[in-house]
Design an enzyme around this catalytic site. Structure first.
Site, PDB file in Angstrom:
ATOM      1  N   ASP B 306      76.455 -58.879 -67.588  1.00  0.00           N
ATOM      2  CA  ASP B 306      77.538 -58.803 -66.608  1.00  0.00           C
ATOM      3  C   ASP B 306      77.034 -59.354 -65.287  1.00  0.00           C
ATOM      4  OD1 ASP B 306      79.609 -57.742 -68.059  1.00  0.00           O
ATOM      5  OD2 ASP B 306      78.790 -55.713 -67.936  1.00  0.00           O
ATOM      6  N   THR B 376      94.221 -53.321 -42.507  1.00  0.00           N
ATOM      7  CA  THR B 376      95.357 -52.666 -43.161  1.00  0.00           C
ATOM      8  C   THR B 376      95.893 -53.599 -44.234  1.00  0.00           C
ATOM      9  OG1 THR B 376      97.042 -53.599 -41.713  1.00  0.00           O
ATOM     10  CG2 THR B 376      96.052 -51.499 -41.026  1.00  0.00           C
ATOM     11  N   ALA B 377      96.554 -52.985 -45.161  1.00  0.00           N
ATOM     12  CA  ALA B 377      97.078 -53.792 -46.269  1.00  0.00           C
ATOM     13  C   ALA B 377      98.185 -54.729 -45.779  1.00  0.00           C
ATOM     14  CB  ALA B 377      97.606 -52.890 -47.370  1.00  0.00           C
ATOM     15  N   THR B 379      98.486 -56.225 -42.544  1.00  0.00           N
ATOM     16  CA  THR B 379      97.998 -57.381 -41.775  1.00  0.00           C
ATOM     17  C   THR B 379      96.919 -58.142 -42.520  1.00  0.00           C
ATOM     18  OG1 THR B 379      96.343 -56.021 -40.693  1.00  0.00           O
ATOM     19  CG2 THR B 379      98.486 -56.235 -39.589  1.00  0.00           C
ATOM     20  N   ARG B 380      96.167 -57.470 -43.327  1.00  0.00           N
ATOM     21  CA  ARG B 380      95.021 -58.022 -44.074  1.00  0.00           C
ATOM     22  C   ARG B 380      93.989 -58.657 -43.137  1.00  0.00           C
ATOM     23  NH1 ARG B 380      96.019 -61.984 -47.937  1.00  0.00           N
ATOM     24  NH2 ARG B 380      97.927 -62.598 -46.911  1.00  0.00           N
ATOM     25  N   SER B 382      91.074 -57.633 -39.752  1.00  0.00           N
ATOM     26  CA  SER B 382      90.468 -56.572 -38.952  1.00  0.00           C
ATOM     27  C   SER B 382      89.765 -57.235 -37.772  1.00  0.00           C
ATOM     28  CB  SER B 382      89.465 -55.783 -39.786  1.00  0.00           C
ATOM     29  OG  SER B 382      88.403 -56.628 -40.161  1.00  0.00           O
ATOM     30  N   LYS B 394      89.228 -61.214 -37.856  1.00  0.00           N
ATOM     31  CA  LYS B 394      88.685 -61.965 -38.993  1.00  0.00           C
ATOM     32  C   LYS B 394      89.483 -61.566 -40.236  1.00  0.00           C
ATOM     33  CE  LYS B 394      84.948 -58.565 -39.625  1.00  0.00           C
ATOM     34  NZ  LYS B 394      85.399 -57.776 -40.736  1.00  0.00           N
TER      35      LYS B 394
END
Lengths: 573, 678
Positions: B306, B376-377, B379-380, B382, B394
């Site tokens: 893997d 945050t989900a 804006t994606r 930070s 970014k």
């Protein structure tokens, strides 16, 4: 000296030059392909199958293959035994020889069926023409063909087929292999070779013996007979049983230097061709060449020892007015000298042929040591037709097993795993020679009735016993002629040794082949130990020498080696 | 990972009991299983009888016969001692394990919803029973979590001190008996019978009690038995041949010859090698369900690994800062550092680390940041707002461009594409709604892994990387790690397919896995290593279990498997090669009675027939003791091609085996004649 070396080199070159193409032809033959002889012999072949009710396409499981081979040999033995016992009542007996005694008939029948051709009888003084032709010559062909068939079947198992499945587990059809080996290989080669021998002066007739008056005025009986045909097959089929008692030392069997050379080539021809056939059948010529190389190295080492010892002469004669410039000439034909005698002796004991052109009993101790050890390896240095090769494969199994462990991988050969079952079967085969030579030999060296046959006192007497039982168990057939083998005791025990040496090898080797054929083929990688390089050849040679050496060194020390040290010390017995 | 301390070779706690156990093992019923040593024991008994009879009848050579008998007994004893030592070391390891294997109370639940529990002994639990395990409890048996989440201290088994999370559902739902809960509670369905837990199996394994002979060991045993029979024939027939030659030799001498010829060295060490091989696995914290699996590991051609956790660390890490024109790298590094200080994800931390490295100093950030902007989900992105009013962000390029309300410049597009093609992930950095550069995040290949693959390739093992990544990314990482091949966008079905295809080509395949969906592939693979953290389905399907759950372990296992075979093969070769010197010691000693000329075979110039025979017997006994450390530790093994391995081992153990006994026997001969015991 230098002419002898030249002879050895030419011999080697000729053997390879003939065996290589023959091996490729044999591969084609046993893969069922067409050959140049198919248009002529094809109808005969099909007739044989129809008459025998044989389905040539039906591949046999190893057990059925072995059963067919054993049954065929058993019937052959029964017929030959009957002919020998009853020859007095049968035709083609101009000299009016009586039937053989039960023990002699048993021994002789076993001897020819097992491709040993140990001769406890003198041909021209014992056997009728019918016994020679319909009895011995027939077995000369079919015992050789049996060996070839089994050899081919074993190779099929090792080579395997690329497709797995129940039909892939078959090793071929014994009856087909037997027919093809006889019809396409042994018969044509023998006809050619027999014609060559007739040209060289070997008789081929059914005349009565000729009375002649020698120059000194003595009367002499000169035996006649269908010699050329039998000599051809005795050489080509590693049989070795001479038409005449003195075998190829007699001018009627071996008249010229050319016939001598050709007969020596014929000894190794088919066994050597087997290695190249193997290379072709496993689709990797290097594998075949590797085995040829291992056999060749052992052969050269033995030849060097025999030739060296014979050239040296007998140390006991050093202070006698005997010219030993040409080496030890006792028991040798002057026309052959040390070189051709040593080469013949090495070839005939390397291959399990057993024909002779000089008397091995009269060799120097070390000169006879090498031939004896060659037989005791189990006749795997070229060996008998077919049998030498499958015998060598037993050593390959052992070598691969040790090598595999040493490189940290479950041992495999040609992509198939060598596991407990294969090792067990190979071990059974390895027990044959120690048993036949040492156990039977010890019995012969102890029992007073048996000891009467020994001609010489001291270590040479033990050498005679060891040689006889080595020759029988190895299915060689040559002998120290001083040993009086024609006694009920030795006839029987040697007969059993021959049976053991033949069938206790055939059955386990076919079983190994059957087991390998059923295995999945694995892919090779850098972690797989290559079995086609010099390292493998060296290891294989070492395994053959160490196993043979460790087993027989103590006995040989009390025979030839003790004899040698005594000779150097000027001691006689 | 904390490795368990190794047991010293000369640990008195092991050696003392082993000396006693070895005596018990002299029982012929036990030795029957080992034909070589059994024959040696019979020979020892016979020579003892001959010695005693000699004492009564006053036969010659009694002193020598007594010493031969004594040394033959030593030979047998040394062989049993080797086995006892190997078992003793296993036991010592088992004892450490057993301390956790005490009987524990278990809180049995009648049903999943039952509020009441009944306290029973862990020994009475059956598969299917439900138990409640609460904080501080010892898990009473191996089982599958049906409800709850908890952190578990597994140090008793793995040696790893940090607790691990175990929860119902998913691939981390298995718990092992003997481990301890350090938080929360779990409801566990018992999967093992009493006395058959992993710990039990492991203890049985290391103690050698359940040890079955491996296939190659069986094959070698047959070969050794065959050689023993051959040498029995050789020595038994030597007496008639000697009689024929006019010599009578004491039977004790022939017995001595027999014992020195049969492969006592490997025969005596064979089972010790096997036990020690298992022991090495246990030391590496791997349980083999059978010895067969260990040997198969040595044969592996293809290794499926893997990507995540084995080849790479598993987290994307910042690898480079690529400024857009108008910004220099140092400036970019400083700003992206400030933007990431508050980011606690491994990615964020790696950015901070790289920035520090690039800048060569710490940045005083506390009084410059006004507010951290978390991911945050919606804006994606930070980042951080600085006190001087600048806004730093970014995120993925599309999210940042959306924030900036711009389209990508050709320069930015080129950078993004270049990173994507190399297998990395681009992270765009913007200041005041204007992109200023890109951070190259990539899967970092573990240091040293490339070299491991080179080693494996040299041994003929092909490595295949298995990953869920797209083919582009997979190819880039595969190239960087140096694997031979890769399987991208892997699914359990694709994995199974790959294994089948490899096997159809005649290859042996090894893989490791932990999830339930790995179970079919684990079962199909020739060697399947299940992670102990994995589901019980995976553990049932695999034939080896790694208690550390470290996928890299597969490589160790292959090495242990190979070393096991090499140890056996090398010592067999050594043992057989030894016989040559023994012949040259004993045969002249026996044969001079028949033919004085055969004294020329005494190439070592040993003092007398008696001293020669005794020296060979003593050497034969002592060599077993001398090789015990080698048998227990395994012969040195460095990855190499089969041909070069063979050449080396033949040189060391073949040629060495030829030469060493000549020197050893001569030395012993000098010694025993100088102290005049013969």
């Amino acid at each position: 000296m230098s002419s002898d070396i030249l002879l050895f080199i030419v011999y080697g070159v000729v053997v390879v030059a003939l065996a290589w193409p023959l091996g490729l032809c044999m591969a084609r033959l046993f893969e069922g392909g067409r050959t140049i002889l198919t248009p002529v012999l094809g109808p005969v072949e099909r007739l044989v199958y129809r008459a025998g009710g044989i389905d040539p396409q039906a591949s046999q499981h190893w057990t059925r293959y072995a059963a067919a081979a054993l049954a065929f040999n058993a019937v052959g033995w029964l017929i030959l035994y009957a002919v020998l016992r009853l020859q007095g009542f049968l035709p083609l007996n101009p000299e009016g020889f009586a039937g053989l005694s039960p023990d002699l008939a048993f021994n002789t029948a076993v001897s020819f069926v097992t491709n040993t051709n140990w001769q406890a009888y003198g041909g021209e003084t014992t056997l009728s023409y019918l016994s020679q032709m319909a009895g011995l010559t027939v077995q000369n062909f079919v015992s050789a063909a049996t060996g070839i068939a089994v050899g081919v079947a074993v190779i099929r198992g090792f080579a395997g087929s690329d497709t797995a499945g129940p039909e892939a587990r078959g090793l071929g059809n014994f009856w087909v292999d037997l027919t093809r080996a006889t019809l396409y290989l042994l018969l044509p080669l023998s006809v050619l070779f027999a014609l060559f021998l007739v040209w060289q002066g070997v008789p081929q007739n059914l005349s009565s013996y000729v009375e002649a008056t020698t120059l000194e005025g003595a009367r002499q009986t000169i035996p006649q007979g269908p010699a050329a045909a039998q000599i051809a097959i005795k050489q080509l089929g590693t049989n070795g049983g001479g038409f005449f008692n003195a075998n190829s030392a007699v001018p009627y069997e071996n008249p010229t230097p050319l016939s001598n050379f050709a007969e020596m080539v014929a000894i190794l021809l088919v066994p050597a061709a087997f290695t190249f056939m193997f290379g072709r059948l496993v689709r990797d010529m290097r594998q075949g060449v590797a085995i040829f190389a291992a056999m060749g190295i052992l052969f050269l080492a033995a030849l060097a020892l025999t030739y060296g010892a014979e050239s040296e002469g007998n140390a006991l004669f050093a202070n006698l007015p005997i010219d030993q410039a040409s080496g030890n000439m006792e028991g040798k034909e002057v026309r052959f000298g040390v070189g051709e005698s040593a080469l013949w002796a090495t070839a005939t004991t390397a291959a399990s042929n057993g024909s002779v052109n000089s008397m091995h009993d009269s060799f120097t101790p070390l000169g006879a040591f090498a031939p004896m050890l060659l037989i005791q390896t189990g006749e795997v240095v070229f060996g008998g037709v077919g049998s030498g090769f499958y015998g060598m494969l037993a050593f390959v199994v052992l070598t691969v097993f040790l090598a595999g462990l040493m490189v940290g991988r479950t041992p495999e050969y040609l992509g198939r795993k060598i596991e407990a079952k294969e090792v067990k079967l190979a071990v059974i085969a390895f027990l044959v020679m120690p048993f036949g030579v040492l156990v039977f030999g010890a019995a012969a060296a102890t029992i007073p009735m048996a000891l009467a046959s020994v001609q010489d006192r001291g270590p040479h007497g033990l050498s005679e016993i060891l040689y006889a039982y080595s020759s029988a168990t190895g299915n060689n057939g040559s002998a120290f002629a001083g040993f009086g083998a024609a006694t009920p005791f030795h006839d029987t025990l040697l007969g059993i040794a021959m049976l053991l040496g033949r069938y206790a090898f055939i059955v386990p080797m076919l079983a190994i082949a059957g087991s390998l054929a059923a295995k999945k083929k694995l892919a090779a990688s850098a972690g797989t130990f290559p079995t086609d390089g010099p390292l493998f050849v060296t290891l294989l040679v070492a395994v053959v020498l160490i196993l043979g050496g460790l087993t027989f060194f103590p006995a040989l020390a009390l025979g030839p080696i003790a004899e040698h040290t005594a000779m150097l010390a000027g001691e006689t017995f | 990972m904390r490795k368990k301390p190794d047991i010293s070779l000369f640990d008195t706690k092991v050696m003392g009991p082993a000396l006693r156990v070895a005596l018990v093992k002299l029982d012929p019923r036990h030795l029957m299983k080992n034909p070589v040593i059994f024959v040696t024991e019979v020979a020892a008994a016979l020579s003892t009888f001959l010695f005693l009879r000699g004492l009564l009848t006053g036969a010659g050579e009694v002193a020598v016969m007594g010493q031969i008998a004594a040394w033959l007994w030593f030979t047998v004893y040394f062989a049993t001692f080797a086995e006892a030592m190997a078992e003793g070391r296993g036991k010592a390891r088992a004892d450490t394990l057993r301390t956790t294997q005490t009987e524990t109370p278990a809180k049995l639940l009648v049903s999943l919803d039952a509020a009441e529990t009944r306290t029973v002994s862990s020994q009475t639990l059956k598969p299917g029973d439900l138990v409640l395990v609460e904080v501080g409890d010892i898990v009473p048996a191996d089982g599958e979590i049906v409800e709850g989440i908890a952190s578990v201290d597994e140090s008793a088994i793995t040696g790893e001190s940090a607790p691990v999370i175990r929860e119902a559902g998913g691939d981390r739902s298995a718990v092992t008996g003997g481990t301890r809960l350090v938080s929360d509670w779990l409801k566990v369905k018992v999967t093992s019978k009493p006395g058959e837990t992993f710990l039990d199996r492991m203890i049985a394994l290391v103690e050698g009690a359940e040890r079955q002979k491996t296939p190659n060991e069986v094959a070698l045993g047959i070969l050794l038995a065959g050689m023993t029979i051959i040498f029995l024939i050789v020595t038994a027939t030597l007496e008639p041949f000697l009689l024929y030659s006019g010599a009578i030799v004491p039977v004790a001498f022939l017995i001595a010859l027999l014992v020195t010829l049969i492969p006592t060295t490997i025969g005596g060490l064979l089972s010790a090698i096997g036990i020690a091989g298992m022991d090495r696995l246990v030391k590496a914290n791997v349980i083999a369900k059978s010895g067969r699996a260990v040997e198969a590991a040595g044969d592996v051609d293809t290794l499926l690994l893997d990507k995540t956790g084995t080849i790479t660390f598993g987290n994307r890490m910042a690898d480079d800062f690529l400024p857009l024109s108008g910004t220099d790298e140092r400036h970019l590094a400083e700003l992206v550092h400030l933007a990431s200080v508050a980011d606690e994800t491994p990615e964020g931390k790696s950015i901070v680390d790289l920035a520090r490295k690039r800048l060569g100093r710490e940045i005083d950030h506390d009084d410059r940041i006004a507010a951290a902007i978390p991911f945050t989900a919606q804006t994606r992105i930070s980042g951080a707002d600085l006190k001087d009013g600048r806004e730093l962000r970014k995120g993925a390029s599309d999210a940042i461009l959306a924030w900036c309300d711009r389209t990508a410049t050709p320069e930015l597009s080129r950078l993004i594409e270049r990173i994507a093609r190399s297998g990395g992930t681009p992270l765009v950095v913007a200041a005041d709604r204007k992109p200023i550069g890109v951070v190259h995040l990539k899967d970092v290949v573990k240091p040293g892994i490339r070299e491991r693959f080179v080693e494996l390739r040299r041994m003929g093992v092909r490595t295949v990387m298995v990953t869920g990544d797209n083919p582009l990314t997979a190819a880039a990482i595969a190239a960087e790690a140096g694997v031979d091949d890769f399987l991208a966008e892997a699914t359990p079905e694709k994995k199974l397919e790959l294994i089948r295809a490899e096997q159809a080509g005649g290859k042996l395949v090894a893989m490791c896995g932990d999830g339930s969906n790995d179970a079919p592939a684990l079962a199909q693979a020739d060697v399947g290593v299940a992670m102990n953290s994995g589901t019980s389905a995976a553990k049932e399907a695999g034939n080896l279990i790694d208690l550390d759950s470290d996928p890299t372990k597969l490589i160790e296992i292959v090495l242990v498997g190979k070393q096991l075979l090499i140890s056996r093969g090398s010592l067999t070769t050594f043992s057989i090669a030894n016989d040559v010197a023994k012949y040259f010691a004993i045969l002249p000693a026996i044969f001079v009675a028949a033919y004085p000329g055969l004294a020329v075979l005494n190439v070592m110039r040993l003092e007398s027939p008696a001293s020669a025979i005794l020296s060979a017997v003593i050497f034969n006994a002592l060599v077993i003791v001398a090789l015990i450390p080698l048998a227990l530790k395994g012969v040195r093994y460095a990855p190499a091609t089969a041909a070069s391995l063979l050449r080396r081992n033949l040189l060391v153990y073949g040629l060495g085996g030829l030469i060493v006994p000549f020197l050893g026997i001569k030395a012993i001969d000098l010694l025993i004649t100088s102290i005049a015991i013969v």
